[in-house]
Motif scaffolding. Sequence first.
Motif, PDB file in Angstrom:
ATOM      1  N   CYS A  80      33.006   3.379 -25.635  1.00 21.32           N
ATOM      2  CA  CYS A  80      33.969   5.376 -26.614  1.00 21.32           C
ATOM      3  C   CYS A  80      35.294   4.995 -26.614  1.00 21.32           C
ATOM      4  O   CYS A  80      35.035   5.465 -25.196  1.00 21.32           O
ATOM      5  CB  CYS A  80      32.660   5.699 -25.998  1.00 21.32           C
ATOM      6  SG  CYS A  80      32.565   7.120 -27.051  1.00 21.32           S
ATOM      7  N   ALA A  81      35.599   5.137 -28.093  1.00 26.15           N
ATOM      8  CA  ALA A  81      37.012   5.746 -27.330  1.00 26.15           C
ATOM      9  C   ALA A  81      37.226   6.672 -26.997  1.00 26.15           C
ATOM     10  O   ALA A  81      36.614   7.434 -27.070  1.00 26.15           O
ATOM     11  CB  ALA A  81      37.689   5.490 -28.840  1.00 26.15           C
ATOM     12  N   LEU A  82      37.910   6.417 -25.798  1.00 22.78           N
ATOM     13  CA  LEU A  82      39.128   8.020 -25.440  1.00 22.78           C
ATOM     14  C   LEU A  82      40.140   7.957 -26.179  1.00 22.78           C
ATOM     15  O   LEU A  82      40.839   7.648 -25.690  1.00 22.78           O
ATOM     16  CB  LEU A  82      38.341   7.747 -24.174  1.00 22.78           C
ATOM     17  CG  LEU A  82      38.916   8.536 -23.129  1.00 22.78           C
ATOM     18  CD1 LEU A  82      38.173   9.935 -23.090  1.00 22.78           C
ATOM     19  CD2 LEU A  82      39.215   8.430 -21.899  1.00 22.78           C
TER      20      LEU A  82
ATOM     21  N   HIS B 139      35.701   4.318 -16.606  1.00 19.71           N
ATOM     22  CA  HIS B 139      36.477   4.606 -17.368  1.00 19.71           C
ATOM     23  C   HIS B 139      37.931   3.451 -17.283  1.00 19.71           C
ATOM     24  O   HIS B 139      38.041   2.204 -16.440  1.00 19.71           O
ATOM     25  CB  HIS B 139      38.527   6.090 -16.772  1.00 19.71           C
ATOM     26  CG  HIS B 139      37.120   7.248 -16.844  1.00 19.71           C
ATOM     27  ND1 HIS B 139      37.001   7.673 -15.619  1.00 19.71           N
ATOM     28  CD2 HIS B 139      37.349   7.890 -17.229  1.00 19.71           C
ATOM     29  CE1 HIS B 139      35.459   8.543 -16.034  1.00 19.71           C
ATOM     30  NE2 HIS B 139      35.867   9.055 -16.400  1.00 19.71           N
ATOM     31  N   LEU B 140      38.142   2.748 -19.019  1.00 21.84           N
ATOM     32  CA  LEU B 140      39.228   1.711 -18.740  1.00 21.84           C
ATOM     33  C   LEU B 140      39.586   1.865 -19.843  1.00 21.84           C
ATOM     34  O   LEU B 140      39.987   3.405 -20.312  1.00 21.84           O
ATOM     35  CB  LEU B 140      37.680   0.510 -19.312  1.00 21.84           C
ATOM     36  CG  LEU B 140      36.877  -0.185 -18.689  1.00 21.84           C
ATOM     37  CD1 LEU B 140      35.635   0.869 -19.412  1.00 21.84           C
ATOM     38  CD2 LEU B 140      36.209  -1.218 -19.983  1.00 21.84           C
ATOM     39  N   LYS B 141      41.043   0.718 -19.394  1.00 21.16           N
ATOM     40  CA  LYS B 141      42.429   0.904 -20.458  1.00 21.16           C
ATOM     41  C   LYS B 141      42.788  -0.707 -20.597  1.00 21.16           C
ATOM     42  O   LYS B 141      42.499  -1.280 -19.724  1.00 21.16           O
ATOM     43  CB  LYS B 141      44.098   1.274 -19.334  1.00 21.16           C
ATOM     44  CG  LYS B 141      44.778   0.850 -20.275  1.00 21.16           C
ATOM     45  CD  LYS B 141      45.451   2.300 -20.336  1.00 21.16           C
ATOM     46  CE  LYS B 141      46.339   2.659 -21.024  1.00 21.16           C
ATOM     47  NZ  LYS B 141      47.654   3.247 -21.389  1.00 21.16           N
TER      48      LYS B 141
ATOM     49  N   ASP C 283      41.689   4.248 -21.976  1.00 21.42           N
ATOM     50  CA  ASP C 283      41.871   4.566 -23.726  1.00 21.42           C
ATOM     51  C   ASP C 283      40.245   4.033 -24.500  1.00 21.42           C
ATOM     52  O   ASP C 283      39.773   4.248 -24.952  1.00 21.42           O
ATOM     53  CB  ASP C 283      42.619   3.404 -24.434  1.00 21.42           C
ATOM     54  CG  ASP C 283      42.121   1.897 -23.647  1.00 21.42           C
ATOM     55  OD1 ASP C 283      41.108   1.695 -23.437  1.00 21.42           O
ATOM     56  OD2 ASP C 283      43.082   1.204 -23.583  1.00 21.42           O
ATOM     57  N   THR C 284      39.149   3.840 -22.622  1.00 14.05           N
ATOM     58  CA  THR C 284      37.596   3.171 -23.720  1.00 14.05           C
ATOM     59  C   THR C 284      36.918   4.462 -22.267  1.00 14.05           C
ATOM     60  O   THR C 284      37.443   4.337 -21.316  1.00 14.05           O
ATOM     61  CB  THR C 284      37.250   2.505 -23.249  1.00 14.05           C
ATOM     62  OG1 THR C 284      38.205   1.824 -24.404  1.00 14.05           O
ATOM     63  CG2 THR C 284      36.010   2.127 -24.037  1.00 14.05           C
TER      64      THR C 284
END
Length: 150
Positions: A80-82, A105-107, A89-90
């Motif tokens: 999910c885009a953050l 939490h990913l980038k 960012d995800t």
Amino acid sequence: MNAPFVRDDSGAKPSLFGGRWELDNRRSSWSNGQFPTTGMKLEIELGFDGTTLTYRSVNDTDPAAPKGLIFEAPMDGTPCALTGSDRYDTVRVRLISTTEFEILHLKQDDVIVAAYWRVSESGNALMRWGVGKSPAGLSKAYEEYFTRRP
């Protein structure tokens, strides 16, 4: 007690997680030994509708520079885009059982923070354990405990 990493497909709503939670500094720690000795002021609000997690956090340990994160994501592991964060960012949320879930939490597809969350059977205590990578690329494990706020 539910076995770790086993999904509970009973359809039960994970309502024990919902509400406002405040960090318990006395019980929390970081593997690098740099947990703020004066305490950390972190409050998290979680909401569940049965399929979606709503997450809102405020860290105002430094009142001059408060930080926070707000997102809504399905609890099925879907990326999910953050927005509103330079660090991620995800986000991906996965419901494990009625007392456990995971947040990644990913980038750019790189996991920056991986956290396993577990609420007590009474619903009064919440624990998150995970590993996070600093902007400098250094990782640390953390164990943070929260108590329910009215």
